[in-house]
Design a protein around this motif. Sequence first.
Motif, PDB file in Angstrom:
ATOM      1  N   SER A  86       0.830  -1.197   0.000  1.00 47.99           N
ATOM      2  CA  SER A  86       0.000   0.000   0.000  1.00 47.99           C
ATOM      3  C   SER A  86       0.865   1.247   0.000  1.00 47.99           C
ATOM      4  O   SER A  86       1.932   1.269   0.624  1.00 47.99           O
ATOM      5  N   VAL A  88       1.439   5.278   1.199  1.00 52.43           N
ATOM      6  CA  VAL A  88       1.178   5.996   2.444  1.00 52.43           C
ATOM      7  C   VAL A  88       1.014   7.472   2.100  1.00 52.43           C
ATOM      8  O   VAL A  88       1.941   8.092   1.562  1.00 52.43           O
ATOM      9  N   ALA A 106      -2.065   4.711   5.535  1.00 53.38           N
ATOM     10  CA  ALA A 106      -1.959   3.726   4.456  1.00 53.38           C
ATOM     11  C   ALA A 106      -3.310   3.551   3.790  1.00 53.38           C
ATOM     12  O   ALA A 106      -4.358   3.589   4.446  1.00 53.38           O
ATOM     13  N   LEU A 110      -0.948  -3.448   5.311  1.00 58.32           N
ATOM     14  CA  LEU A 110       0.497  -3.421   5.126  1.00 58.32           C
ATOM     15  C   LEU A 110       1.107  -4.750   5.546  1.00 58.32           C
ATOM     16  O   LEU A 110       0.776  -5.294   6.613  1.00 58.32           O
TER      17      LEU A 110
END
Length: 457
Positions: A86, A88, A106, A110
Amino acid sequence: MVEEEFARFEERGTLTVVPRSAGGRRIGSDPGQLLRHPVTEFLPPPGAVDRLADAYAREGLLVEARTGAGLTVSGGNTLLAEVFGSPVRPVRNKYIRGSVRYETRAAGPLRSRVLPELVDDVQVPRSGFELAVSATPPLPRTDRFLRLPEDAVRVAGAGPLHAAGIRGEGVRVVMVDTGLYAHPHHRAHGYTTSVVPALAAFDPAADERGHGTAMSALLLAVAPRAELTMVKMANEGFSFPLAAFQRAVQLAPDVISCSWGTLRAEPQLHLEVADAVRRGITVLFAAGNGSTDRPSAMFQSVATPGALTVGGAHLSPGGALRAADLASSYRSAVFPGRSVPDLSGPCGLLPHGDYIVFPTQPGCLFDRRNSAYDGTAPDDGWLVSSGTSGATAYAAGVVALAVQRGVGGGRALRAEDLADACLPVTEGVTSTGDACGGSCPNEAVGLGLLTAGGRGA
């Protein structure tokens, strides 16, 4: 300026990687376990952090900081999505008023694609907040300001030690804060300082908020020959206290001074602090200016067992001592049986704590903001303020003198090592409602106002 910072962090994100412990024990969301188990049970096996750091670097990520307990990495968001699943992105914090502050978030779950067997968790780091008083309209001043360095030396009773050569020589102190501007005040007093950015994205020459420059002047007033390194944890809009603390530990100092808390809970920080204390580093944290460590609260003070928590005591022009009604005191909700503060430093009173004259970066956030009520200009590089931030910086200076004198014998100092150097504070009530009750030690100020006198300091 903040818009430029936003654009930078929109493209590039930062993550905390928590390695799997050697025995499978994990902090998770319960740092209170540090009261029940040795910190070593939460640490990864030897070499695990190095293996992870090397592997992430080969992927193109930048390892910003690493310790024996964990590491912080950063990279372009496309790369973060490839390695951790992912991107951020920054989001504005709507609860902090008076300035623009961002956190990061995020977009999805994660997990580490790289060496997943060595990784317990991947987290978005929490932001931090420096402990300061909100601006209010000016009121008639009944107390004179403290000037640096002379009044800090007087309050600490450090003059005789300075005359005897106990000025912090050879003591390595790291302050984790917003930065350190090369102020003429510091140059005029010959202070030895350096700056290490917690993230490569931070400008080490600037202190956009101005808090760290001010706090460093108070610490160095008490310990003028300490070797002070500022680990810059923030620019104006963003802050990364966990990465900065990790970076501080990497420098292997004698003392780490922290005049801040975190936005929401940051359990991994407690593990890092506990491990730093285990390594022999004396760690100080501000008790807060109204904040506590209730897990549900936005603003979290840090009361890790083994760290010294610093509250506030006010010394009037006539010499009367009382608990500062600006300072926090509390029983920890995270660590049952832990009472905060352990001891106290000088602190102003409500409503706005105008007590100490600090140098800062001209035109920075604090210079602009405080000028609304402290009588200084918004771009003159001076402000008048105080709080448990300053109390902690002061206490860290006193601790540096104690370290030079050999107190602690190389281990992290404990509150009891400094008990004989504390002046009793028996009057007053804190911002969180604790009264001194006519005796000291007490729940409002701990052992009392720390000074440089006595056996312990």
